[in-house]
Motif scaffolding. Sequence first.
Motif, PDB file in Angstrom:
ATOM      1  N   ARG A   1     -30.766 -63.877  50.689  1.00 47.50           N
ATOM      2  CA  ARG A   1     -30.519 -63.272  49.292  1.00 47.50           C
ATOM      3  C   ARG A   1     -29.099 -63.101  49.540  1.00 47.50           C
ATOM      4  O   ARG A   1     -28.635 -62.574  48.285  1.00 47.50           O
ATOM      5  CB  ARG A   1     -31.311 -62.214  48.980  1.00 47.50           C
ATOM      6  CG  ARG A   1     -32.820 -62.722  48.788  1.00 47.50           C
ATOM      7  CD  ARG A   1     -33.629 -61.393  48.201  1.00 47.50           C
ATOM      8  NE  ARG A   1     -34.268 -60.839  49.271  1.00 47.50           N
ATOM      9  CZ  ARG A   1     -35.028 -59.674  49.067  1.00 47.50           C
ATOM     10  NH1 ARG A   1     -35.539 -59.337  47.794  1.00 47.50           N
ATOM     11  NH2 ARG A   1     -35.509 -59.239  50.065  1.00 47.50           N
ATOM     12  N   MET A   2     -28.430 -63.353  50.384  1.00 45.92           N
ATOM     13  CA  MET A   2     -26.987 -62.817  50.495  1.00 45.92           C
ATOM     14  C   MET A   2     -26.132 -63.831  49.856  1.00 45.92           C
ATOM     15  O   MET A   2     -26.390 -64.971  49.604  1.00 45.92           O
ATOM     16  CB  MET A   2     -26.572 -62.967  52.042  1.00 45.92           C
ATOM     17  CG  MET A   2     -26.934 -62.030  52.821  1.00 45.92           C
ATOM     18  SD  MET A   2     -26.369 -61.805  54.641  1.00 45.92           S
ATOM     19  CE  MET A   2     -26.461 -63.848  55.038  1.00 45.92           C
ATOM     20  N   ARG A   3     -25.216 -63.372  49.104  1.00 46.23           N
ATOM     21  CA  ARG A   3     -24.238 -64.116  48.423  1.00 46.23           C
ATOM     22  C   ARG A   3     -22.872 -63.687  48.897  1.00 46.23           C
ATOM     23  O   ARG A   3     -21.862 -63.036  48.083  1.00 46.23           O
ATOM     24  CB  ARG A   3     -24.199 -64.036  46.848  1.00 46.23           C
ATOM     25  CG  ARG A   3     -25.431 -64.344  46.280  1.00 46.23           C
ATOM     26  CD  ARG A   3     -25.942 -65.852  46.499  1.00 46.23           C
ATOM     27  NE  ARG A   3     -27.111 -66.372  45.832  1.00 46.23           N
ATOM     28  CZ  ARG A   3     -28.292 -66.309  46.473  1.00 46.23           C
ATOM     29  NH1 ARG A   3     -28.475 -66.081  47.796  1.00 46.23           N
ATOM     30  NH2 ARG A   3     -29.610 -66.629  46.130  1.00 46.23           N
ATOM     31  N   PRO A   4     -22.388 -64.309  49.851  1.00 52.01           N
ATOM     32  CA  PRO A   4     -21.026 -63.604  50.480  1.00 52.01           C
ATOM     33  C   PRO A   4     -20.020 -63.878  49.653  1.00 52.01           C
ATOM     34  O   PRO A   4     -19.832 -64.901  49.110  1.00 52.01           O
ATOM     35  CB  PRO A   4     -21.039 -64.329  51.771  1.00 52.01           C
ATOM     36  CG  PRO A   4     -22.375 -64.720  52.094  1.00 52.01           C
ATOM     37  CD  PRO A   4     -22.991 -64.921  50.936  1.00 52.01           C
ATOM     38  N   PHE A   5     -19.051 -62.803  49.646  1.00 54.30           N
ATOM     39  CA  PHE A   5     -17.723 -62.945  49.015  1.00 54.30           C
ATOM     40  C   PHE A   5     -17.864 -62.997  47.500  1.00 54.30           C
ATOM     41  O   PHE A   5     -16.942 -63.638  47.015  1.00 54.30           O
ATOM     42  CB  PHE A   5     -16.981 -63.839  49.804  1.00 54.30           C
ATOM     43  CG  PHE A   5     -16.907 -63.851  51.131  1.00 54.30           C
ATOM     44  CD1 PHE A   5     -16.584 -62.976  51.860  1.00 54.30           C
ATOM     45  CD2 PHE A   5     -17.545 -65.100  51.917  1.00 54.30           C
ATOM     46  CE1 PHE A   5     -16.475 -62.863  53.268  1.00 54.30           C
ATOM     47  CE2 PHE A   5     -17.415 -64.912  53.148  1.00 54.30           C
ATOM     48  CZ  PHE A   5     -16.997 -63.998  54.059  1.00 54.30           C
ATOM     49  N   SER A   6     -18.894 -62.637  46.861  1.00 55.25           N
ATOM     50  CA  SER A   6     -18.945 -62.736  45.403  1.00 55.25           C
ATOM     51  C   SER A   6     -18.843 -61.356  44.676  1.00 55.25           C
ATOM     52  O   SER A   6     -18.700 -61.352  43.297  1.00 55.25           O
ATOM     53  CB  SER A   6     -20.208 -63.271  45.187  1.00 55.25           C
ATOM     54  OG  SER A   6     -21.483 -62.225  45.552  1.00 55.25           O
ATOM     55  N   ARG A   7     -18.682 -60.175  45.540  1.00 52.81           N
ATOM     56  CA  ARG A   7     -18.541 -59.049  44.805  1.00 52.81           C
ATOM     57  C   ARG A   7     -17.341 -58.166  45.435  1.00 52.81           C
ATOM     58  O   ARG A   7     -16.956 -58.338  46.642  1.00 52.81           O
ATOM     59  CB  ARG A   7     -19.772 -58.114  45.078  1.00 52.81           C
ATOM     60  CG  ARG A   7     -19.936 -56.867  44.221  1.00 52.81           C
ATOM     61  CD  ARG A   7     -21.359 -56.280  44.516  1.00 52.81           C
ATOM     62  NE  ARG A   7     -22.296 -56.951  43.878  1.00 52.81           N
ATOM     63  CZ  ARG A   7     -22.664 -56.813  42.677  1.00 52.81           C
ATOM     64  NH1 ARG A   7     -22.153 -56.039  41.820  1.00 52.81           N
ATOM     65  NH2 ARG A   7     -23.566 -57.761  41.954  1.00 52.81           N
ATOM     66  N   CYS A   8     -16.544 -57.210  44.522  1.00 55.91           N
ATOM     67  CA  CYS A   8     -15.400 -56.683  44.985  1.00 55.91           C
ATOM     68  C   CYS A   8     -15.961 -55.508  46.288  1.00 55.91           C
ATOM     69  O   CYS A   8     -16.726 -54.802  45.813  1.00 55.91           O
ATOM     70  CB  CYS A   8     -14.918 -55.928  43.856  1.00 55.91           C
ATOM     71  SG  CYS A   8     -13.294 -54.856  44.429  1.00 55.91           S
ATOM     72  N   LEU A   9     -15.103 -55.524  47.293  1.00 62.14           N
ATOM     73  CA  LEU A   9     -15.309 -54.538  48.524  1.00 62.14           C
ATOM     74  C   LEU A   9     -15.263 -53.209  47.822  1.00 62.14           C
ATOM     75  O   LEU A   9     -15.585 -52.246  48.430  1.00 62.14           O
ATOM     76  CB  LEU A   9     -14.655 -55.002  49.591  1.00 62.14           C
ATOM     77  CG  LEU A   9     -14.846 -56.304  50.142  1.00 62.14           C
ATOM     78  CD1 LEU A   9     -14.130 -56.741  51.380  1.00 62.14           C
ATOM     79  CD2 LEU A   9     -16.541 -56.625  50.494  1.00 62.14           C
ATOM     80  N   ALA A  10     -13.897 -53.079  46.852  1.00 59.91           N
ATOM     81  CA  ALA A  10     -13.844 -51.785  46.726  1.00 59.91           C
ATOM     82  C   ALA A  10     -14.473 -51.045  45.602  1.00 59.91           C
ATOM     83  O   ALA A  10     -14.561 -49.919  45.691  1.00 59.91           O
ATOM     84  CB  ALA A  10     -11.961 -51.658  46.145  1.00 59.91           C
ATOM     85  N   CYS A  11     -14.625 -51.871  44.550  1.00 60.00           N
ATOM     86  CA  CYS A  11     -15.256 -51.251  43.283  1.00 60.00           C
ATOM     87  C   CYS A  11     -16.726 -51.934  42.911  1.00 60.00           C
ATOM     88  O   CYS A  11     -17.345 -51.332  42.051  1.00 60.00           O
ATOM     89  CB  CYS A  11     -14.292 -51.069  42.011  1.00 60.00           C
ATOM     90  SG  CYS A  11     -14.128 -52.946  41.398  1.00 60.00           S
TER      91      CYS A  11
END
Length: 242
Positions: free
Chosen positions: A172-182
């Motif tokens: 279920r991983m979707r790498p690099f699709s979400r902001c690491l900060a917020c």
Amino acid sequence: MSARQLTVRFHGALNDFVAPERRERTFTHVLQGSPSVKDLIESLGPPHPEVDVVMVDGEPVGFGHRAEADTHVDVYPASVPVPLPELPRFILDVGLGRLSGFLRMLGFDTLWRNDSADALLARVSHEESRVLLTRDLGLLKRSEVVQGYYPRATDPAHQLVEVVRRYGLTSRMRPFSRCLACNAPLSTATPDEVQGRIPEGVAQRHRHFQQCPGCQRVFWPGTHHERMQNLVDTLRRLEQPT
């Protein structure tokens, strides 16, 4: 008057929370009053979100069942992987900031702040059906918490492996699709759209970017991205047959 006693045995991973002399064995416990099974278990160590099945004299009971003298209680941990929705969501306590960044890197909706109070974490976990990850046993034992886990490791990368294995997250991983900060979902961006927000050298070397609509951060596949990709590849191998 003789003491009111029962016998208890914890199984599997629940022994991580039990006094060494009581691990993997049946022991006698003196009852104080008439506690619920939940209160009995947590007074002996394990937090209730890590418990799957409670048996009293061979019969399954709920956490609200009242413990009685002259009975035997078996307590079993949750099976692994623990079933979760297709897109599980998490909330982490203040001490797990780096783990929250890893989970966001894998694409999971993960809430974390460095100033969240325990009461707020428990309430949001319950109201939004988020898995609470914490190394604070008191927080994990709050009655509002339904899904939760205590990472055994102290190193964030090792904690990530634990969480991925426990909840079967690899597929279920979707790498690099979400902001690491917020935590906001990222969108693709052209070099023109991010002009002025990235170093000049980056603009010369890269043509593919992602941007956060929330905090306006820009991401590109640099050296840090390569290290994270190596971690993703390692996690994917966890579900490969040996």
